[in-house]
Design a protein around this motif. Structure first.
Motif, mmCIF file in Angstrom:
data_model
loop_
_atom_site.group_PDB
_atom_site.id
_atom_site.type_symbol
_atom_site.label_atom_id
_atom_site.label_comp_id
_atom_site.label_asym_id
_atom_site.label_seq_id
_atom_site.Cartn_x
_atom_site.Cartn_y
_atom_site.Cartn_z
ATOM 1 N N LEU A 33 -10.663 -12.393 -21.319
ATOM 2 C CA LEU A 33 -9.689 -13.340 -21.850
ATOM 3 C C LEU A 33 -9.819 -14.685 -21.144
ATOM 4 N N TRP A 34 -9.967 -15.741 -21.952
ATOM 5 C CA TRP A 34 -10.096 -17.099 -21.440
ATOM 6 C C TRP A 34 -8.927 -17.950 -21.921
ATOM 7 N N PHE A 35 -8.805 -19.123 -21.335
ATOM 8 C CA PHE A 35 -7.716 -20.034 -21.687
ATOM 9 C C PHE A 35 -8.300 -21.426 -21.927
ATOM 10 N N ASP A 36 -7.516 -22.269 -22.608
ATOM 11 C CA ASP A 36 -7.904 -23.672 -22.690
ATOM 12 C C ASP A 36 -6.986 -24.487 -21.797
ATOM 13 N N GLY A 37 -7.388 -25.724 -21.552
ATOM 14 C CA GLY A 37 -6.596 -26.595 -20.696
ATOM 15 C C GLY A 37 -6.533 -27.987 -21.279
ATOM 16 N N LEU A 38 -5.746 -28.858 -20.644
ATOM 17 C CA LEU A 38 -5.571 -30.232 -21.094
ATOM 18 C C LEU A 38 -6.442 -31.176 -20.277
ATOM 19 N N LEU A 39 -7.058 -32.116 -20.956
ATOM 20 C CA LEU A 39 -7.868 -33.118 -20.270
ATOM 21 C C LEU A 39 -7.027 -33.956 -19.311
ATOM 22 N N SER A 40 -5.749 -34.108 -19.640
ATOM 23 C CA SER A 40 -4.869 -34.957 -18.828
ATOM 24 C C SER A 40 -4.325 -34.239 -17.593
ATOM 25 N N ALA A 41 -4.577 -32.929 -17.484
ATOM 26 C CA ALA A 41 -4.044 -32.156 -16.358
ATOM 27 C C ALA A 41 -5.108 -31.969 -15.287
ATOM 28 N N ASN A 42 -4.650 -31.615 -14.096
ATOM 29 C CA ASN A 42 -5.548 -31.292 -12.994
ATOM 30 C C ASN A 42 -5.383 -29.817 -12.636
ATOM 31 N N TYR A 43 -6.487 -29.134 -12.475
ATOM 32 C CA TYR A 43 -6.459 -27.693 -12.218
ATOM 33 C C TYR A 43 -7.203 -27.362 -10.936
ATOM 34 N N SER A 44 -6.812 -26.259 -10.331
ATOM 35 C CA SER A 44 -7.525 -25.774 -9.162
ATOM 36 C C SER A 44 -8.876 -25.215 -9.577
ATOM 37 N N LYS A 45 -9.737 -25.027 -8.622
ATOM 38 C CA LYS A 45 -11.055 -24.444 -8.892
ATOM 39 C C LYS A 45 -10.905 -23.056 -9.493
ATOM 40 N N GLU A 46 -9.912 -22.299 -8.998
ATOM 41 C CA GLU A 46 -9.700 -20.938 -9.493
ATOM 42 C C GLU A 46 -9.262 -20.950 -10.951
ATOM 43 N N ALA A 47 -8.345 -21.860 -11.303
ATOM 44 C CA ALA A 47 -7.881 -21.949 -12.688
ATOM 45 C C ALA A 47 -9.008 -22.386 -13.613
ATOM 46 N N LEU A 48 -9.803 -23.366 -13.169
ATOM 47 C CA LEU A 48 -10.912 -23.857 -13.986
ATOM 48 C C LEU A 48 -11.939 -22.764 -14.273
ATOM 49 N N SER A 49 -12.049 -21.810 -13.367
ATOM 50 C CA SER A 49 -13.016 -20.732 -13.571
ATOM 51 C C SER A 49 -12.624 -19.818 -14.727
ATOM 52 N N ARG A 50 -11.352 -19.920 -15.197
ATOM 53 C CA ARG A 50 -10.884 -19.120 -16.331
ATOM 54 C C ARG A 50 -10.587 -19.980 -17.556
ATOM 55 N N ILE A 51 -10.856 -21.259 -17.454
ATOM 56 C CA ILE A 51 -10.658 -22.185 -18.578
ATOM 57 C C ILE A 51 -12.009 -22.450 -19.231
ATOM 58 N N ALA A 52 -12.113 -22.104 -20.513
ATOM 59 C CA ALA A 52 -13.389 -22.245 -21.219
ATOM 60 C C ALA A 52 -13.510 -23.562 -21.961
ATOM 61 N N LEU A 53 -12.384 -24.199 -22.221
ATOM 62 C CA LEU A 53 -12.373 -25.371 -23.095
ATOM 63 C C LEU A 53 -11.259 -26.308 -22.657
ATOM 64 N N LEU A 54 -11.535 -27.608 -22.684
ATOM 65 C CA LEU A 54 -10.513 -28.603 -22.404
ATOM 66 C C LEU A 54 -10.277 -29.431 -23.655
ATOM 67 N N GLY A 55 -9.035 -29.810 -23.892
ATOM 68 C CA GLY A 55 -8.717 -30.582 -25.087
ATOM 69 C C GLY A 55 -7.506 -31.454 -24.887
ATOM 70 N N GLU A 56 -7.148 -32.126 -25.960
ATOM 71 C CA GLU A 56 -5.988 -33.017 -25.910
ATOM 72 C C GLU A 56 -5.613 -33.420 -27.329
ATOM 73 N N ASN A 57 -4.345 -33.764 -27.498
ATOM 74 C CA ASN A 57 -3.862 -34.314 -28.750
ATOM 75 C C ASN A 57 -4.392 -35.750 -28.869
ATOM 76 N N PHE A 58 -5.170 -36.009 -29.910
ATOM 77 C CA PHE A 58 -5.800 -37.320 -30.102
ATOM 78 C C PHE A 58 -4.781 -38.451 -30.060
ATOM 79 N N ILE A 59 -3.607 -38.221 -30.615
ATOM 80 C CA ILE A 59 -2.616 -39.300 -30.704
ATOM 81 C C ILE A 59 -2.043 -39.685 -29.344
ATOM 82 N N ASN A 60 -2.317 -38.883 -28.316
ATOM 83 C CA ASN A 60 -1.931 -39.286 -26.967
ATOM 84 C C ASN A 60 -2.804 -40.429 -26.448
ATOM 85 N N TYR A 61 -3.935 -40.641 -27.120
ATOM 86 C CA TYR A 61 -4.869 -41.693 -26.720
ATOM 87 C C TYR A 61 -4.969 -42.821 -27.740
#
Length: 261
Positions: free
Chosen positions: A159-187
């Motif tokens: 089981l993997w998770f996605d994360g937000l481009l705007s967030a900061n994650y620990s090395k351990e969390a990043l090791s379980r995050i397969a994809l980073l994304g964001e809501n386009f309208i935030n930019y």
């Protein structure tokens, strides 16, 4: 000496290279369950990512393909609509998602109910399908309602998770995050019908480059869903093009054979 040191360090840098050629392997079927043939329509086009809303009904402890409780009445279970067909296909293909064993698939589960109870139910269900959980060309990814990222390591390795481009994650969390994304309208509020403002482009490019530097693939959502929008995502180097128009995007990619410069 400096040149020699740089040559030594470069292989150690964890930088993700954006796609050189875009095909449906870089296409994401958003709200796939709304397609005329859920799962199969995008799968037959060899999409690289398929997204489905998952809703846990507490009345019968069943996982439904549903956005809200009103949709549960359609009685479309996640197991029947997605998991069972996927298991059959993997068995047919000798343990792989596609007959072409180089093709990969992300099955993105957009959890619409409380994170921990829903994910635990998903885990119980997936455990019934070891061919799915052990498939080397499949990524089972949780988005939407998720537990805190500090707990990702406590979940099964399939089981993997996605994360937000705007967030900061620990090395351990990043090791379980397969994809980073964001809501386009935030930019950007760009609608695809006029030039994209330079400041918006710079913010978007910086975010995408940040994700790639972390070694992660990128998806943006709420993007203009037509040719001009798709072209801009390719220019940005986004790895998965988000769309509800799966046939139109497939045709666009087939005809253009777009390459990065």
């Amino acid at each position: 000496m400096k040149t020699l040191l740089l040559c030594f360090l470069l292989p150690c840098l964890h930088v993700y290279a954006q796609p050189a050629v875009y095909t449906t392997a870089n296409a994401h079927s958003h709200n796939d369950y709304q397609q005329s043939a859920p799962f199969y329509s995008a799968y037959n086009l060899q999409y690289g990512s398929i997204e489905v809303d998952v809703y846990l009904s507490l009345n019968d402890n069943e996982l439904y393909v549903a956005h809200t409780i009103k949709d549960v009445a359609q009685n479309r279970t996640f197991e029947n609509l997605y998991l069972s067909p996927l298991a059959d296909i993997i068995q047919k293909n000798g343990g792989y998602v596609y007959a072409d064993t180089t093709r990969k698939l992300i099955l993105m589960l957009d959890v619409k109910t409380e994170a921990i109870t829903t994910i635990n139910k998903l885990i119980d269900l997936f455990m019934k399908y070891p061919a799915v959980t052990k498939c080397p060309s499949l990524t089972i990814l949780v988005t939407g309602s998720k537990p805190h990222h500090t707990t990702y390591g406590s979940y099964p390795s399939f089981l993997w998770f996605d994360g937000l481009l705007s967030a900061n994650y620990s090395k351990e969390a990043l090791s379980r995050i397969a994809l980073l994304g964001e809501n386009f309208i935030n930019y950007s509020k760009w609608n695809g019908h006029e030039p994209l403002p330079e400041n918006d482009w710079e913010k978007l490019k910086k975010a995408v480059d940040k994700g790639h530097a972390l070694g992660k693939e990128i998806r943006l959502w709420n993007t203009p869903d037509f040719i001009e929008g798709w072209k801009k995502l390719i220019e940005l180097g986004v790895d998965y093009i988000n769309t509800d128009s799966i046939k139109a995007l497939a045709e666009f990619l087939k005809k253009n054979g777009v390459r990065q410069s």
